[in-house]
Design a protein around this motif. Structure first.
Motif, PDB file in Angstrom:
ATOM      1  N   UNK A   1      -5.768  -9.445   2.811  1.00  0.00           N
ATOM      2  CA  UNK A   1      -5.648  -9.266   4.066  1.00  0.00           C
ATOM      3  C   UNK A   1      -4.699  -7.924   4.423  1.00  0.00           C
ATOM      4  N   UNK A   2      -5.272  -6.856   4.918  1.00  0.00           N
ATOM      5  CA  UNK A   2      -4.511  -5.717   5.105  1.00  0.00           C
ATOM      6  C   UNK A   2      -4.342  -5.590   6.746  1.00  0.00           C
ATOM      7  N   UNK A   3      -2.810  -5.529   6.913  1.00  0.00           N
ATOM      8  CA  UNK A   3      -2.488  -5.487   8.226  1.00  0.00           C
ATOM      9  C   UNK A   3      -1.830  -4.123   8.616  1.00  0.00           C
ATOM     10  N   UNK A   4      -1.896  -3.684   9.858  1.00  0.00           N
ATOM     11  CA  UNK A   4      -1.443  -2.590  10.214  1.00  0.00           C
ATOM     12  C   UNK A   4      -0.955  -2.487  11.495  1.00  0.00           C
TER      13      UNK A   4
ATOM     14  N   UNK B   1       3.791   6.006  14.898  1.00  0.00           N
ATOM     15  CA  UNK B   1       4.177   5.483  13.755  1.00  0.00           C
ATOM     16  C   UNK B   1       3.096   4.428  13.306  1.00  0.00           C
ATOM     17  N   UNK B   2       2.685   4.414  11.941  1.00  0.00           N
ATOM     18  CA  UNK B   2       1.933   3.401  11.604  1.00  0.00           C
ATOM     19  C   UNK B   2       2.499   2.839  10.133  1.00  0.00           C
ATOM     20  N   UNK B   3       2.254   1.617  10.178  1.00  0.00           N
ATOM     21  CA  UNK B   3       3.011   0.917   8.994  1.00  0.00           C
ATOM     22  C   UNK B   3       1.700   0.122   8.300  1.00  0.00           C
ATOM     23  N   UNK B   4       1.499  -0.189   7.002  1.00  0.00           N
ATOM     24  CA  UNK B   4       0.461  -1.125   6.439  1.00  0.00           C
ATOM     25  C   UNK B   4       1.117  -1.753   5.467  1.00  0.00           C
TER      26      UNK B   4
ATOM     27  N   UNK C   1       0.884  -1.139   0.091  1.00  0.00           N
ATOM     28  CA  UNK C   1      -0.126   0.006  -0.007  1.00  0.00           C
ATOM     29  C   UNK C   1       0.885   1.270   0.056  1.00  0.00           C
ATOM     30  N   UNK C   2       0.705   2.285  -0.849  1.00  0.00           N
ATOM     31  CA  UNK C   2       1.598   3.332  -0.869  1.00  0.00           C
ATOM     32  C   UNK C   2       2.398   3.154  -2.282  1.00  0.00           C
ATOM     33  N   UNK C   3       3.509   4.015  -2.281  1.00  0.00           N
ATOM     34  CA  UNK C   3       4.159   4.126  -3.369  1.00  0.00           C
ATOM     35  C   UNK C   3       5.280   3.215  -3.427  1.00  0.00           C
ATOM     36  N   UNK C   4       5.956   2.856  -2.347  1.00  0.00           N
ATOM     37  CA  UNK C   4       6.998   1.974  -2.295  1.00  0.00           C
ATOM     38  C   UNK C   4       7.075   1.424  -0.660  1.00  0.00           C
ATOM     39  N   UNK C   5       7.936   0.262  -0.741  1.00  0.00           N
ATOM     40  CA  UNK C   5       7.884  -0.569   0.704  1.00  0.00           C
ATOM     41  C   UNK C   5       8.967   0.527   1.490  1.00  0.00           C
ATOM     42  N   UNK C   6       8.863   0.800   2.846  1.00  0.00           N
ATOM     43  CA  UNK C   6       9.766   1.743   3.503  1.00  0.00           C
ATOM     44  C   UNK C   6      11.116   1.015   3.444  1.00  0.00           C
ATOM     45  N   UNK C   7      12.234   1.545   3.108  1.00  0.00           N
ATOM     46  CA  UNK C   7      13.577   1.190   2.903  1.00  0.00           C
ATOM     47  C   UNK C   7      13.984   0.789   4.295  1.00  0.00           C
TER      48      UNK C   7
ATOM     49  N   UNK D   1       4.908  -0.394   4.241  1.00  0.00           N
ATOM     50  CA  UNK D   1       5.076   1.135   3.948  1.00  0.00           C
ATOM     51  C   UNK D   1       4.704   1.677   5.158  1.00  0.00           C
ATOM     52  N   UNK D   2       5.384   2.788   5.727  1.00  0.00           N
ATOM     53  CA  UNK D   2       5.042   3.662   6.773  1.00  0.00           C
ATOM     54  C   UNK D   2       3.895   4.549   5.945  1.00  0.00           C
ATOM     55  N   UNK D   3       2.787   4.734   6.809  1.00  0.00           N
ATOM     56  CA  UNK D   3       1.716   5.319   6.282  1.00  0.00           C
ATOM     57  C   UNK D   3       1.457   6.691   6.952  1.00  0.00           C
ATOM     58  N   UNK D   4       1.972   6.789   8.243  1.00  0.00           N
ATOM     59  CA  UNK D   4       1.921   7.834   9.157  1.00  0.00           C
ATOM     60  C   UNK D   4       3.076   7.954  10.099  1.00  0.00           C
TER      61      UNK D   4
END
Length: 190
Positions: free
Chosen positions: A127-130, A140-143, A10-16, A182-185
């Motif tokens: 399944x979406x996991x947060x 910090x929030x990751x999805x 979800x989002x543009x790319x995975x968190x590095x 991905x970090x979403x927040x």
């Protein structure tokens, strides 16, 4: 031999620099729907995050080690499973992640598989996991999301009996299912 697993970010790319989350167990169940049988269908899974998160603001020594959880979603046999967000039970062994901050929180949301002709909340679903980490009044929030499906090259196996009871689980060669997050927040943790 590992079966390729469909996972989407979800989002543009995975968190590095983050290791993917690992789903080590998943099973689904649906009752027969006959009188006197259970009225509930469910999904049960175990997920682990092997990353260590460190605060980028004081105190600099605060950190959260790898975090594991079990998630259980149930819905009435004839009901709609999609869109339900449920809180998971965090099973990490540490009692003080991020110093004196609240414990990490996992949530799970069941989604239909986009474009699938055979979407089912038992054997072809997303399944979406947060994961939410809180520290010093910030969070910090990751999805991440993953698809689970039956069929050649997919990650589920199982059967429906003549009575109508259905049960599915991860194929041995598909374990662990890797989920790119991905970090979403936020941005307090590194």
């Amino acid at each position: 031999m590992r079966i390729p697993i469909a996972a989407l970010v979800l989002g543009s790319q995975a968190t590095a620099a983050l290791k993917p989350w690992e789903i080590s167990a998943l099973r689904t169940f649906s009752p027969s729907g006959r009188p006197d049988s259970s009225p509930w269908s469910f999904i049960n899974l175990t997920i682990a995050d092997r990353n260590t998160y460190a605060a980028t603001a004081p105190p600099p020594d605060a950190s959260a080690p790898g975090i594991a959880a079990t998630c259980f979603v149930q819905w009435p046999y004839a009901g709609d499973a999609y869109g339900r967000e449920v809180n998971c039970t965090t099973t990490t062994t540490t009692t003080t992640p991020l110093s004196s901050s609240p414990p990490p929180e996992w949530t799970l949301t069941m989604l239909p598989t986009p474009g699938s002709a055979y979407a089912s909340p038992l054997n072809d679903f997303m399944l979406r996991l947060t994961l939410t980490l809180k520290f010093a009044g910030a969070e910090d929030k990751y999805e991440g999301s993953a698809r689970f499906a039956l069929g050649p090259g997919q990650n589920l196996q199982g059967i429906c009996s003549a009575s109508g009871v259905c049960a599915f689980a991860l194929r041995d060669e598909a374990v662990p299912v890797l989920v790119l997050q991905t970090r979403v927040a936020g941005g307090l943790l590194g």
